[in-house]
Scaffold this motif. Structure first.
Motif, short mmCIF file in Angstrom:
data_model
loop_
_atom_site.label_atom_id
_atom_site.label_comp_id
_atom_site.label_asym_id
_atom_site.label_seq_id
_atom_site.Cartn_x
_atom_site.Cartn_y
_atom_site.Cartn_z
N TYR A 149 4.22 -2.10 2.38
CA TYR A 149 5.04 -2.32 0.89
C TYR A 149 5.71 -0.55 0.85
CZ TYR A 149 4.90 -6.70 -0.19
OH TYR A 149 4.90 -8.26 0.11
N LEU A 150 4.85 0.42 0.75
CA LEU A 150 4.69 1.75 0.91
C LEU A 150 6.01 2.27 1.78
CD1 LEU A 150 3.97 4.29 -1.33
CD2 LEU A 150 1.99 4.82 0.23
N ALA A 151 5.87 2.06 3.00
CA ALA A 151 6.73 2.50 3.50
C ALA A 151 8.20 2.34 3.21
CB ALA A 151 6.26 1.69 4.86
N GLU A 152 8.46 0.92 2.70
CA GLU A 152 9.50 0.42 2.17
C GLU A 152 10.16 1.76 1.15
OE1 GLU A 152 9.55 -3.33 1.45
OE2 GLU A 152 9.21 -3.93 3.78
N PHE A 153 9.33 1.58 -0.01
CA PHE A 153 8.98 2.19 -1.39
C PHE A 153 10.06 3.77 -0.74
CE2 PHE A 153 8.16 5.13 -4.33
CZ PHE A 153 8.99 4.30 -5.42
N LEU A 154 9.22 3.84 0.05
CA LEU A 154 9.17 5.49 0.47
C LEU A 154 10.72 5.78 1.31
CD1 LEU A 154 5.58 6.70 1.25
CD2 LEU A 154 7.18 7.49 -0.87
N LEU A 155 10.68 4.81 1.96
CA LEU A 155 12.32 4.77 2.43
C LEU A 155 13.66 4.61 2.20
CD1 LEU A 155 11.15 2.59 6.36
CD2 LEU A 155 11.86 4.84 5.91
N ASP A 156 13.46 3.69 1.02
CA ASP A 156 14.17 3.76 0.14
C ASP A 156 14.35 4.78 -0.66
OD1 ASP A 156 14.84 1.69 1.02
OD2 ASP A 156 14.22 0.29 -0.90
N ALA A 157 12.76 5.72 -1.08
CA ALA A 157 13.32 6.95 -1.94
C ALA A 157 13.36 8.71 -1.37
CB ALA A 157 12.00 7.24 -2.50
N GLY A 158 14.34 7.95 0.49
CA GLY A 158 15.18 9.19 0.78
C GLY A 158 13.55 9.19 1.74
N TYR A 159 12.40 9.53 2.11
CA TYR A 159 11.71 9.34 2.62
C TYR A 159 11.68 9.68 4.37
CZ TYR A 159 8.16 11.17 -1.30
OH TYR A 159 7.93 11.87 -2.16
N GLU A 160 10.98 10.40 5.20
CA GLU A 160 11.10 10.10 6.02
C GLU A 160 9.09 9.50 6.61
OE1 GLU A 160 10.26 13.11 10.33
OE2 GLU A 160 11.59 13.99 8.39
N ALA A 184 1.57 -6.60 -5.14
CA ALA A 184 0.75 -5.29 -4.52
C ALA A 184 2.38 -4.36 -4.66
CB ALA A 184 1.27 -5.19 -3.03
N GLY A 185 3.76 -5.17 -4.51
CA GLY A 185 5.20 -3.84 -4.56
C GLY A 185 5.19 -3.02 -5.64
N ASP A 186 4.12 -3.48 -6.62
CA ASP A 186 4.56 -3.01 -8.02
C ASP A 186 3.59 -1.79 -7.52
OD1 ASP A 186 6.20 -4.79 -9.38
OD2 ASP A 186 4.84 -5.45 -10.31
N TYR A 187 2.44 -2.14 -7.22
CA TYR A 187 0.88 -0.90 -6.52
C TYR A 187 1.03 0.33 -6.17
CZ TYR A 187 -1.87 -3.92 -9.74
OH TYR A 187 -2.62 -4.58 -11.18
N VAL A 188 2.37 0.44 -5.46
CA VAL A 188 2.92 1.24 -4.53
C VAL A 188 3.96 2.28 -4.95
CG1 VAL A 188 2.49 0.49 -2.36
CG2 VAL A 188 4.43 0.17 -2.71
N ARG A 189 4.81 1.53 -6.01
CA ARG A 189 5.15 3.35 -6.84
C ARG A 189 4.01 3.44 -7.89
NH1 ARG A 189 7.28 0.11 -11.46
NH2 ARG A 189 6.86 -1.90 -10.85
N ALA A 190 2.74 2.90 -7.90
CA ALA A 190 2.10 4.49 -9.20
C ALA A 190 1.67 5.24 -7.71
CB ALA A 190 0.83 3.27 -9.76
N MET A 191 1.07 4.27 -6.86
CA MET A 191 0.84 5.81 -5.44
C MET A 191 1.60 6.94 -5.80
SD MET A 191 -0.07 3.46 -2.65
CE MET A 191 -1.09 1.68 -2.18
N TRP A 192 2.52 6.61 -5.45
CA TRP A 192 3.82 7.90 -5.27
C TRP A 192 3.98 8.72 -6.23
CZ3 TRP A 192 8.43 8.23 -7.89
CH2 TRP A 192 9.95 8.86 -7.46
#
Ligand code: NAP
Ligand code: F7E
Length: 326
Positions: free
Chosen positions: A17-28, A221-229
């Motif tokens: 989930y974190l990988a998906e979130f960060l990719l969507d945010a433009g991260y490598e 979990a999908g909600d919680y990875v936003r908090a990590m970032w």
């Protein structure tokens, strides 16, 4: 400029989930994976052409240093762990080596290679264990009840210590239980949703569980990875509780999950001593008001939506409507 993140534990539930979130945010996104004789990429198969997977292991300090030198990440999310509480009773030394000392290995690698890297440590509500207050917040004292919980307390404090000793931007996210259709089958929520689907489809007749009275603060979990970032985007590093603020028993989870497909849970659930733990965590419920105030974070999926989402996904998977959980 594109930011680069290294995720340890990318093959796990949260890593995907974190990988998906960060990719969507433009991260490598660089994902650290350990060598295995079988492929463990089920949860990230759909991301394979968008992420780089590189070999390393929390048990091997040199591999961590080498990864940081080669890939020069701006942010490191340390999600890797021996994360199953029951296993930690049978393999306490391994759990300590990976889940506790592994944190020191990666923090020290950051200190050596580039102390400007921002670091997230996946801490856990299991640190509260035999809770000394209700609800639990960042100031609640720890009282872990398993080798896993003890290892996570170490991981938390070594993160705080490296922040204070070396001025690292190191955050500890104290996350309460979070689940999803990608949860491992050994954890109680997925064990239940998967069994409900099997029973409904006529492929199983009963579900054997341990302590039905245990209460957990279950989020998505999908909600919680936003908090990590969000923690790593603040002006200064800190520690945050991430939770829903609601608690439910394993029994209630069964009621909603079986009820969702029109079954009565009491006809199928069998209590089995084999699934009881040497020491139990009876009740967890978090107070995440600091995350709300400082990170502007709150969960979007509630308990009922979480349970039904998991049951629906297992029904789809087992009836062939879905190929994979990713
Ligand atoms: P998970 O699904 O069990 O994933 C654990 C990950 O760690 C997997 O990718 C696993 O790789 C990797 N790993 C294990 N040992 C390793 C080692 N020696 N070196 C490198 N990688 C290793 O866990 P999760 O639910 O996503 O949780 C993510 C993190 O948050 C964990 O640290 C967990 O303890 C913590 N946490 C979870 C929750 C929760 O409710 N989910 C709550 C609080 C904290 P393989 O695929 O190769 O096994
Ligand atoms: O157990 C009870 C069990 O294994 C929840 C990990 O992600 O969250 C997780 O740890 C409760 C316990 O998760 C069965 O005794 C009853 O009270 O799903 P679980 P956990 O131990 O809470 C924390 C926050 C983490 O950090 C961990 O990494 O359910 N329970 N019967 C059972 N549990 C399991 N697994 N299987 C049963 O049959």
């Amino acid at each position: 400029m594109t930011k680069r993140a290294l995720i340890t534990g990318i093959t796990g539930q949260d890593g995907s989930y974190l990988a998906e979130f960060l990719l969507d945010a433009g991260y490598e996104v660089i994902g650290m994976v350990r060598r295995s004789s079988t492929v463990t990429f089920e949860r990230i198969a759909h991301l394979q052409d968008r992420i780089a997977t590189v070999h390393g292991d929390l048990l091997d300090q040199a591999s961590l240093i080498e990864l940081l030198r080669t890939y020069e990440p701006d942010e490191v999310y340390n999600l890797a762990a021996q994360s199953f509480v029951q296993t930690s009773f049978g393999q306490p030394v391994l759990t300590g080596d990976v889940t506790a000392l592994g944190v020191t290995r990666i923090l020290d690698a950051i200190r050596i290679v580039n102390p400007a890297i921002r670091f997230y440590q996946a801490s856990s509500s299991e640190m509260f264990g035999k809770v000394v207050e209700v609800p639990q917040s960042e100031t609640t004292p720890f009282y872990p009840r398993s080798p896993y919980g003890v290892a996570k307390v170490y991981g938390h404090w070594i993160t705080v210590n490296y922040r204070e000793s070396y001025d690292l931007f190191a955050c500890s996210g104290i996350l309460f239980n979070h689940e999803s259709p990608r949860r491992g089958l050994e954890f109680v929520t997925r064990k239940i949703s998967n069994a409900v689907a099997k029973i409904k489809l006529g492929r199983a007749e009963e579900l054997r569980l341990g302590n039905l009275d245990a209460k957990r603060d279950w989020g998505f979990a999908g909600d919680y990875v936003r908090a990590m970032w969000k923690m790593l985007q603040q002006d200064s590093p800190d520690d945050y509780v991430v939770s829903t603020g609601e608690t439910h028993s394993v029994r209630e989870f069964c009621e909603v999950a079986f009820g969702h497909v029109g079954l009565d849970w009491e006809q199928y659930v069998v209590v089995d001593e084999a699934f009881f733990r040497p020491a139990e965590v009876d009740l967890l419920v978090g107070d995440s008001s600091k995350a709300l105030t400082e990170l502007d974070w709150s969960p979007e999926v509630d308990f009922e939506q979480l349970v039904t989402m998991m049951v629906d996904a297992d029904m789809d998977l087992l009836s062939g409507r879905l190929d994979a959980i990713g």
